[in-house]
Design a protein around this motif. Structure first.
Motif, PDB file in Angstrom:
ATOM      1  N   TYR A  35       0.754  -1.323   0.003  1.00 40.43           N
ATOM      2  CA  TYR A  35      -0.026  -0.019   0.020  1.00 40.43           C
ATOM      3  C   TYR A  35       0.833   1.031  -0.211  1.00 40.43           C
ATOM      4  O   TYR A  35       1.811   1.364   0.673  1.00 40.43           O
ATOM      5  CB  TYR A  35      -0.971   0.023   1.150  1.00 40.43           C
ATOM      6  N   GLY A  41      -1.079  12.936   4.416  1.00 43.37           N
ATOM      7  CA  GLY A  41      -2.448  13.524   4.811  1.00 43.37           C
ATOM      8  C   GLY A  41      -3.413  12.538   3.826  1.00 43.37           C
ATOM      9  O   GLY A  41      -4.807  12.893   4.234  1.00 43.37           O
ATOM     10  N   ALA A  42      -3.027  11.416   3.257  1.00 45.51           N
ATOM     11  CA  ALA A  42      -4.141  10.729   2.570  1.00 45.51           C
ATOM     12  C   ALA A  42      -4.419   9.336   3.175  1.00 45.51           C
ATOM     13  O   ALA A  42      -3.596   8.856   4.010  1.00 45.51           O
ATOM     14  CB  ALA A  42      -3.700  10.763   1.166  1.00 45.51           C
ATOM     15  N   GLY A  43      -5.450   8.513   2.675  1.00 43.55           N
ATOM     16  CA  GLY A  43      -5.517   7.378   2.908  1.00 43.55           C
ATOM     17  C   GLY A  43      -4.406   6.291   2.158  1.00 43.55           C
ATOM     18  O   GLY A  43      -3.501   6.733   1.574  1.00 43.55           O
ATOM     19  N   LEU A  44      -4.902   5.152   2.467  1.00 46.19           N
ATOM     20  CA  LEU A  44      -4.034   4.128   2.016  1.00 46.19           C
ATOM     21  C   LEU A  44      -4.555   3.765   0.666  1.00 46.19           C
ATOM     22  O   LEU A  44      -5.595   3.237   0.230  1.00 46.19           O
ATOM     23  CB  LEU A  44      -3.837   2.678   2.690  1.00 46.19           C
ATOM     24  N   GLN A  45      -3.611   3.408  -0.338  1.00 48.07           N
ATOM     25  CA  GLN A  45      -3.997   3.278  -1.876  1.00 48.07           C
ATOM     26  C   GLN A  45      -3.263   1.959  -2.235  1.00 48.07           C
ATOM     27  O   GLN A  45      -2.000   1.857  -1.884  1.00 48.07           O
ATOM     28  CB  GLN A  45      -3.206   4.225  -2.935  1.00 48.07           C
ATOM     29  N   LEU A  46      -4.164   0.939  -2.548  1.00 51.46           N
ATOM     30  CA  LEU A  46      -3.586  -0.283  -2.800  1.00 51.46           C
ATOM     31  C   LEU A  46      -2.443  -0.083  -4.094  1.00 51.46           C
ATOM     32  O   LEU A  46      -3.406   0.094  -5.179  1.00 51.46           O
ATOM     33  CB  LEU A  46      -4.553  -1.306  -3.097  1.00 51.46           C
ATOM     34  N   TYR A  52     -10.378   1.637  10.796  1.00 53.46           N
ATOM     35  CA  TYR A  52      -8.987   1.575  11.421  1.00 53.46           C
ATOM     36  C   TYR A  52      -8.838   2.903  11.820  1.00 53.46           C
ATOM     37  O   TYR A  52      -9.276   4.145  11.343  1.00 53.46           O
ATOM     38  CB  TYR A  52      -8.200   1.555  10.211  1.00 53.46           C
ATOM     39  N   LEU A 104      -5.974   9.848  12.232  1.00 53.94           N
ATOM     40  CA  LEU A 104      -6.671   9.581  11.053  1.00 53.94           C
ATOM     41  C   LEU A 104      -7.571   8.296  10.987  1.00 53.94           C
ATOM     42  O   LEU A 104      -7.174   7.318  11.545  1.00 53.94           O
ATOM     43  CB  LEU A 104      -5.703   9.686   9.957  1.00 53.94           C
ATOM     44  N   LEU A 119      -9.698   5.644   9.097  1.00 53.95           N
ATOM     45  CA  LEU A 119      -9.696   4.945   8.046  1.00 53.95           C
ATOM     46  C   LEU A 119     -10.921   3.972   7.790  1.00 53.95           C
ATOM     47  O   LEU A 119     -10.995   2.925   8.700  1.00 53.95           O
ATOM     48  CB  LEU A 119      -8.215   4.615   7.344  1.00 53.95           C
ATOM     49  N   PHE A 178      -9.126   0.942   0.618  1.00 48.32           N
ATOM     50  CA  PHE A 178      -9.270   2.094   1.652  1.00 48.32           C
ATOM     51  C   PHE A 178      -9.611   3.383   0.987  1.00 48.32           C
ATOM     52  O   PHE A 178      -9.514   3.673  -0.038  1.00 48.32           O
ATOM     53  CB  PHE A 178      -7.791   2.380   2.406  1.00 48.32           C
ATOM     54  N   GLY A 179     -10.595   3.942   2.257  1.00 45.68           N
ATOM     55  CA  GLY A 179     -11.001   5.258   2.007  1.00 45.68           C
ATOM     56  C   GLY A 179      -9.713   6.430   2.013  1.00 45.68           C
ATOM     57  O   GLY A 179      -8.910   5.884   2.587  1.00 45.68           O
ATOM     58  N   PRO A 180      -9.900   7.856   1.875  1.00 49.10           N
ATOM     59  CA  PRO A 180      -8.916   8.665   1.946  1.00 49.10           C
ATOM     60  C   PRO A 180      -8.723   9.170   3.598  1.00 49.10           C
ATOM     61  O   PRO A 180      -7.865   9.781   3.967  1.00 49.10           O
ATOM     62  CB  PRO A 180      -9.461  10.014   1.493  1.00 49.10           C
ATOM     63  N   GLY A 181      -9.896   8.720   4.322  1.00 49.61           N
ATOM     64  CA  GLY A 181      -9.745   8.784   5.971  1.00 49.61           C
ATOM     65  C   GLY A 181     -10.362  10.213   6.277  1.00 49.61           C
ATOM     66  O   GLY A 181     -10.674  11.160   5.399  1.00 49.61           O
ATOM     67  N   ARG A 204      -9.699  13.357   9.105  1.00 48.08           N
ATOM     68  CA  ARG A 204      -8.638  13.678  10.018  1.00 48.08           C
ATOM     69  C   ARG A 204      -9.286  14.202  11.175  1.00 48.08           C
ATOM     70  O   ARG A 204      -9.832  15.322  11.195  1.00 48.08           O
ATOM     71  CB  ARG A 204      -7.607  14.564   9.498  1.00 48.08           C
TER      72      ARG A 204
END
Lengths: 108, 115
Positions: A35, A40-45, B35, B88, B90, B106-109, B111
């Motif tokens: 990942y 500041g972003a989410g997780l990207q597969l 998460y 954050l 998620l 996953f989404g961008p979360g 904060r």
């Protein structure tokens, strides 16, 4: 218990290849993942590999799996500034276990 | 479409407030996850829903209350949080929960800052 280890930091010159390494302990993991997380972003597969495969290639990304040594690597060819991020190795059995993440820093 | 959306993107709340985080996916996935991720740490699993039923609660304090109103939506209700809950948050989804076989998206979360 399950554990995933990876180095915390990697610095690579733009245009070179980056190789991020990971070791895991759970031999029953069916899939192993990479990942990417930008600030500041989410997780990207990014990619995943099935445990009975040795290698998977997807454009600039190459994943190598050594199941005997429980070693996984991610190679990024022609590293660009946009590749600067934290890369998490993960394994899954009944739940995903993440490594602590490798911060990839790109030098001009 | 492999998109998981989360709202809001940022949330600031006081310790006496009640707020909710929302997550949505339209991939037909039947498993959804919350998460928590602190700075410079990997994500930590909080809750797992499978077919709209709570499947896993990783000993999360009761001030966090998950809800899955339907197969596309997952909420996290927040009440009486502490400053150390700032993180954050998620959301993720996967086709099902099956041992080691289902990839999570996953989404961008969101904060979250607790004052």
């Amino acid at each position: 218990g399950e554990d995933v280890e990876q180095s915390l930091f990697l610095s690579v010159r733009e245009g070179d290849s980056s190789v991020i390494n990971c070791t895991y302990t759970d031999s029953s993991s069916t899939y192993l993942y990479w990942y990417k997380q930008e600030p500041g972003a989410g997780l990207q597969l990014l990619t995943y590999i099935f445990s009975n495969m040795d290698m998977k290639q997807d454009q600039r990304l190459t994943v190598l799996l050594n199941k005997k040594d429980k070693h996984l690597s991610l190679r990024i060819a022609d590293t660009q500034t946009g590749d600067s991020a934290i890369y998490f190795c993960a394994e899954s059995d009944d739940k995903i276990i993440f490594g602590k993440g490798t911060r990839l820093h790109i030098l001009p | 479409d492999t998109e998981v959306t989360q709202t809001p993107k940022h949330l600031v709340m006081g310790m006496t407030n009640k707020k909710s985080l929302k997550c949505e996916q339209h991939m037909g996935h039947r498993a959804m996850y919350w998460y928590k991720q602190k700075a410079k740490k990997p994500p930590e699993l909080m809750f797992v829903y499978s077919y709209e039923k709570l499947s896993i609660n990783e000993s999360v304090p009761s001030r966090f209350s998950p809800e899955c109103p339907n197969s596309s939506l997952l909420n996290l209700h927040l009440h009486a949080l502490q400053p150390e809950d700032s993180a954050l948050y998620l959301c993720a989804s996967s086709p099902q929960i099956r041992t080691g076989t289902d990839t999570q998206y996953f989404g961008p979360g969101t904060r979250l800052t607790v004052l």
